[in-house]
Design a protein around this motif. Structure first.
Motif, PDB file in Angstrom:
ATOM      1  N   ALA A   2     -14.294  11.330   0.440  1.00 23.04           N
ATOM      2  CA  ALA A   2     -14.702  10.242  -0.453  1.00 23.04           C
ATOM      3  C   ALA A   2     -14.776   8.939   0.345  1.00 23.04           C
ATOM      4  O   ALA A   2     -13.979   8.702   1.244  1.00 23.04           O
ATOM      5  CB  ALA A   2     -13.702  10.106  -1.586  1.00 23.04           C
ATOM      6  N   PRO A   3     -15.751   8.100   0.014  1.00 17.79           N
ATOM      7  CA  PRO A   3     -15.861   6.827   0.743  1.00 17.79           C
ATOM      8  C   PRO A   3     -14.647   5.940   0.441  1.00 17.79           C
ATOM      9  O   PRO A   3     -14.055   5.989  -0.630  1.00 17.79           O
ATOM     10  CB  PRO A   3     -17.144   6.207   0.206  1.00 17.79           C
ATOM     11  CG  PRO A   3     -17.363   6.857  -1.112  1.00 17.79           C
ATOM     12  CD  PRO A   3     -16.757   8.236  -1.004  1.00 17.79           C
ATOM     13  N   ALA A   4     -14.283   5.154   1.391  1.00 19.10           N
ATOM     14  CA  ALA A   4     -13.129   4.255   1.234  1.00 19.10           C
ATOM     15  C   ALA A   4     -13.558   3.052   0.405  1.00 19.10           C
ATOM     16  O   ALA A   4     -14.170   2.112   0.903  1.00 19.10           O
ATOM     17  CB  ALA A   4     -12.611   3.816   2.598  1.00 19.10           C
ATOM     18  N   VAL A   5     -13.266   3.101  -0.876  1.00 21.58           N
ATOM     19  CA  VAL A   5     -13.672   2.040  -1.795  1.00 21.58           C
ATOM     20  C   VAL A   5     -12.851   0.782  -1.565  1.00 21.58           C
ATOM     21  O   VAL A   5     -13.349  -0.329  -1.613  1.00 21.58           O
ATOM     22  CB  VAL A   5     -13.532   2.517  -3.258  1.00 21.58           C
ATOM     23  CG1 VAL A   5     -13.864   1.408  -4.224  1.00 21.58           C
ATOM     24  CG2 VAL A   5     -14.408   3.724  -3.498  1.00 21.58           C
ATOM     25  N   LEU A   6     -11.565   0.931  -1.285  1.00 16.87           N
ATOM     26  CA  LEU A   6     -10.707  -0.237  -1.123  1.00 16.87           C
ATOM     27  C   LEU A   6     -11.058  -1.072   0.099  1.00 16.87           C
ATOM     28  O   LEU A   6     -10.848  -2.269   0.120  1.00 16.87           O
ATOM     29  CB  LEU A   6      -9.242   0.201  -1.048  1.00 16.87           C
ATOM     30  CG  LEU A   6      -8.693   0.851  -2.315  1.00 16.87           C
ATOM     31  CD1 LEU A   6      -7.252   1.272  -2.085  1.00 16.87           C
ATOM     32  CD2 LEU A   6      -8.766  -0.136  -3.473  1.00 16.87           C
ATOM     33  N   SER A   7     -11.609  -0.416   1.123  1.00 18.74           N
ATOM     34  CA  SER A   7     -11.951  -1.188   2.312  1.00 18.74           C
ATOM     35  C   SER A   7     -13.165  -2.078   2.080  1.00 18.74           C
ATOM     36  O   SER A   7     -13.387  -3.026   2.819  1.00 18.74           O
ATOM     37  CB  SER A   7     -12.190  -0.253   3.495  1.00 18.74           C
ATOM     38  OG  SER A   7     -13.329   0.548   3.243  1.00 18.74           O
ATOM     39  N   ALA A   8     -13.952  -1.796   1.059  1.00 20.59           N
ATOM     40  CA  ALA A   8     -15.131  -2.606   0.785  1.00 20.59           C
ATOM     41  C   ALA A   8     -14.786  -3.885   0.022  1.00 20.59           C
ATOM     42  O   ALA A   8     -15.574  -4.812  -0.030  1.00 20.59           O
ATOM     43  CB  ALA A   8     -16.145  -1.796  -0.003  1.00 20.59           C
ATOM     44  N   VAL A   9     -13.597  -3.953  -0.567  1.00 24.87           N
ATOM     45  CA  VAL A   9     -13.195  -5.134  -1.326  1.00 24.87           C
ATOM     46  C   VAL A   9     -12.712  -6.210  -0.346  1.00 24.87           C
ATOM     47  O   VAL A   9     -11.810  -5.963   0.454  1.00 24.87           O
ATOM     48  CB  VAL A   9     -12.061  -4.795  -2.323  1.00 24.87           C
ATOM     49  CG1 VAL A   9     -11.594  -6.033  -3.061  1.00 24.87           C
ATOM     50  CG2 VAL A   9     -12.517  -3.730  -3.288  1.00 24.87           C
ATOM     51  N   PRO A  10     -13.323  -7.397  -0.395  1.00 24.89           N
ATOM     52  CA  PRO A  10     -12.901  -8.439   0.552  1.00 24.89           C
ATOM     53  C   PRO A  10     -11.512  -8.968   0.200  1.00 24.89           C
ATOM     54  O   PRO A  10     -11.126  -9.051  -0.955  1.00 24.89           O
ATOM     55  CB  PRO A  10     -13.957  -9.531   0.394  1.00 24.89           C
ATOM     56  CG  PRO A  10     -14.512  -9.324  -0.971  1.00 24.89           C
ATOM     57  CD  PRO A  10     -14.410  -7.849  -1.238  1.00 24.89           C
ATOM     58  N   LYS A  11     -10.756  -9.307   1.236  1.00 26.88           N
ATOM     59  CA  LYS A  11      -9.426  -9.875   1.037  1.00 26.88           C
ATOM     60  C   LYS A  11      -9.562 -11.340   0.638  1.00 26.88           C
ATOM     61  O   LYS A  11     -10.442 -12.041   1.127  1.00 26.88           O
ATOM     62  CB  LYS A  11      -8.614  -9.774   2.322  1.00 26.88           C
ATOM     63  CG  LYS A  11      -8.297  -8.366   2.729  1.00 26.88           C
ATOM     64  CD  LYS A  11      -7.484  -8.343   3.993  1.00 26.88           C
ATOM     65  CE  LYS A  11      -7.182  -6.920   4.418  1.00 26.88           C
ATOM     66  NZ  LYS A  11      -6.418  -6.890   5.667  1.00 26.88           N
TER      67      LYS A  11
END
Length: 87
Positions: free
Chosen positions: A12-21
């Motif tokens: 599964a694609p890493a969804v959390l890494s796409a969210v900017p900090k």
């Protein structure tokens, strides 16, 4: 040659890494020229000491108000030069 069928599913694609900090708010910093000017406008230790001593003499050389003489001398010298002490 025939390909072998697999039952594995793709990762599964890493969804959390796409969210900017969230970024920390930027703090305005004083410019060097302004900082250097205000620091150099501050009265020196020797100037304050001399002005406090003159206040002591003007009061009749009575002991017990050395701190008040110092604070008033520093305040007067700072006001004459337009230097606003922070705090």
């Amino acid at each position: 040659m025939a390909r072998k069928k697999t039952t594995e599913t793709p990762a599964a694609p890493a969804v959390l890494s796409a969210v900017p900090k969230p970024r920390a708010p930027r703090v305005a910093r004083p410019k060097r020229a302004i900082l250097a000017r205000t620091v150099s406008d501050a009265p020196s230790y020797e100037e304050i000491a001399e002005a406090a001593y003159l206040r002591f003499i003007d009061r009749g050389a009575r002991h017990g108000s050395d701190f008040d003489d110092w604070v008033e001398a520093e305040r007067d010298l700072s006001a004459r030069r337009g230097y606003a002490k922070a705090g």
